[in-house]
Design an enzyme around this catalytic site. Structure first.
Site, mmCIF file in Angstrom:
data_model
loop_
_atom_site.group_PDB
_atom_site.id
_atom_site.type_symbol
_atom_site.label_atom_id
_atom_site.label_comp_id
_atom_site.label_asym_id
_atom_site.label_seq_id
_atom_site.Cartn_x
_atom_site.Cartn_y
_atom_site.Cartn_z
ATOM 1 N N LYS A 57 0.849 -1.198 0.000
ATOM 2 C CA LYS A 57 0.000 0.000 0.000
ATOM 3 C C LYS A 57 0.878 1.240 0.000
ATOM 4 C CE LYS A 57 -3.902 1.833 2.752
ATOM 5 N NZ LYS A 57 -4.686 1.604 3.995
ATOM 6 N N SER A 132 -9.500 1.473 3.027
ATOM 7 C CA SER A 132 -8.665 2.252 2.142
ATOM 8 C C SER A 132 -7.591 1.444 1.409
ATOM 9 C CB SER A 132 -7.985 3.369 2.927
ATOM 10 O OG SER A 132 -7.146 2.825 3.931
ATOM 11 N N SER A 156 -9.459 -0.889 7.252
ATOM 12 C CA SER A 156 -8.983 -0.701 5.882
ATOM 13 C C SER A 156 -8.309 -1.897 5.234
ATOM 14 C CB SER A 156 -8.017 0.481 5.831
ATOM 15 O OG SER A 156 -8.749 1.667 5.743
HETATM 16 N N1 GLN Z 1 -12.948 3.699 6.790
HETATM 17 C C1 GLN Z 1 -12.166 4.042 7.928
HETATM 18 C C2 GLN Z 1 -11.701 5.481 7.823
HETATM 19 O O1 GLN Z 1 -11.987 6.073 6.842
HETATM 20 C C3 GLN Z 1 -11.004 3.131 8.063
HETATM 21 C C4 GLN Z 1 -9.783 3.620 7.406
HETATM 22 C C5 GLN Z 1 -8.561 2.811 7.698
HETATM 23 O O2 GLN Z 1 -8.601 1.768 8.348
HETATM 24 N N2 GLN Z 1 -7.418 3.352 7.272
HETATM 25 O O3 GLN Z 1 -11.086 6.005 8.711
#
Ligand code: GLN
Length: 459
Positions: A57, A132, A156
């Protein structure tokens, strides 16, 4: 723990042309990578992961690769060093072949918040891969890499894994070093692993984990003494599930019963406050962590500015996308002087309640089962899945981050042609339980590969 991985991917280096003929058209279709260098030669490092290509990532540092975080702010940054998890996987023989797309700085659930590219779900390219870590999930599901690294701050790794039909594993906080991970919400996040192969998830975890002097919050891994899982807790009140998720959830309960597990219905009274607590803490930490991107030490420089203040303002106005700006402002709001008790401190108290509620569950049961996300992969731009709705839907995943405990999303079946993931959560250091039950479940419901994909390069 697990058998060494013998994978057709070992032929990756010798069948490079076959790989490219397969990978390039797929990558063109789904856009999972922000930088893709499949020609990268594997060093002759022997090791448990020798020759295995992987994706990382793009908020995790890999020497010589960009480190954009999906943001215009860092579009030109090349990392001079490896994150600890990356260095350890390289030492085990694996080779990075690209950096995967993400919601800007990890903020989102669709990967549509990336400023640098759009990623589609390989199962249906009109749909999002989740986020994400959407690029990592899409790349794995399309068979472009046997595994990929993501980061999990509030789901994410698990949510995109669920949307793309692969495993998504978030370990106990501290067990995978955060050194080299671009901080979004430091107290919640950690690296995670995505793969369609459960044994490979375990091998990667084994190679990457353990204390790291560069991360003061890191820990040595002390797995709980293995004991056979008997009881799995399920939530009494599960409203607001999409019918396809509900169907797969009900089937999953049936399979687990048939495998001999006892299902115990429990309540988590603090669960309804998990999302507000998460977004209060996550935005507070984000507003502090992202303060360093000001166009001076790091990041986008405006073409012209009048003075220092103007430079910082323009850098941040031009460099950050809307979701990131919203969160920085929210975080600044909840931390402003005189109001901390009302928001931040209260959220920390809720965090403690959640940890205690979970502990009570684990006093009675070995694991907790829930759907990973209340919907299947949604269509890009779906008006019913606004940014706000997406945040509410993080309910099941954020609890593990708030409590620092491990969780695994596993492919539980298809509904209406799309994969649906279910999530197992364990107490701290209870990872072996997650793998044990997921492996048992796969004996009844094997992982279904995405149509048109192949993981087998030996042919
Ligand atoms: N959807 C969550 C957020 O937007 C999780 C994001 C993540 O785990 N980086 O914060």
């Amino acid at each position: 723990m697990s058998a060494p991985v013998v994978s057709p991917w070992k032929q990756f280096q010798t069948k490079k042309e076959a790989y490219l003929a397969y990978a390039n058209p797929w990558e063109k279709k789904i856009g999972s990578f922000l930088s893709f260098r499949p020609e990268t030669p594997a060093p002759a490092t022997p090791g448990p992961l020798a020759g295995l290509p992987f994706g990382v990532k793009d908020n995790i540092a890999v020497e010589g690769f960009p480190l954009t975080c999906g943001s215009k702010m860092l579009a030109n940054v090349i990392s001079p060093y490896d994150a600890t998890v990356v260095a350890r996987l390289k030492a085990a023989g694996a080779v990075v072949i690209g950096k995967t797309n993400l919601d800007e700085f990890g903020m989102g659930s669709s990967t549509d918040n990336s400023a640098l590219g759009v990623t589609h779900n390989p199962w249906d390219i009109t749909r999002v891969p989740g986020g994400s870590s959407g690029g990592s999930a899409a790349a794995v599901a399309a068979g472009l890499v046997p595994f990929a690294l993501g980061t999990d701050t509030g789901g994410s790794v698990r949510q995109p894994a669920s949307f793309c039909g692969v495993y998504g594993f978030k370990p106990t906080y501290g067990v995978l070093s955060r050194y080299g991970l671009t901080a979004y919400a430091s107290s919640l996040e950690c690296p995670g692993i995505l793969s369609a192969d459960l044994a490979l998830v375990q091998s990667v975890f084994e190679a990457a984990r353990g204390r790291d002097l560069n991360d003061q919050t890191s820990l040595d891994y002390e797995p709980q003494a293995p004991r056979p899982v008997k009881t799995i807790a399920v939530l009494g009140d599960l409203s607001d599930l999409h019918p396809d998720v509900r169907a797969v959830y009900d089937q999953t309960l049936g399979h687990l019963k048939a495998l001999g597990y006892t299902l115990l219905t429990v309540n988590l009274p603090s669960l309804e406050f998990a999302v507000p607590a998460y977004y209060t803490i996550a935005t507070a930490e984000a507003s502090a962590n992202l303060a360093r991107f000001n166009g001076i030490r790091y990041g986008h420089r405006p073409v012209y500015s009048e003075n220092h203040e103007d430079l910082v303002r323009k850098s941040r106005t031009e460099g950050f996308g809307n979701e990131v700006k919203t969160r920085i402002m929210l975080g600044t709001y909840v931390l402003r002087s005189g109001f901390q008790d009302q928001y931040y401190t209260k959220a920390q108290k809720v965090r403690t309640l959640i940890r205690r509620d979970l502990q009570k569950v684990f006093d009675q049961a070995d694991l907790l089962l829930s759907p990973t996300f209340p919907t299947p992969a949604f269509v890009h731009g779906d008006q019913t899945m606004t940014e706000f709705q997406q945040k509410l839907a993080d309910k099941s995943t954020v609890t593990a981050n708030l409590a620092g405990v491990p969780a695994l999303s596993f492919p539980a079946g298809l509904s209406s042609g799309l994969p649906i993931g279910m999530q197992l959560t364990a107490p701290a250091f209870g990872e072996p339980r997650l793998f044990e039950v997921a492996a048992q479940f796969a004996t009844r419901v094997p992982v279904v590969p995405c149509p048109g994909t192949s993981l087998d390069w030996s042919k």
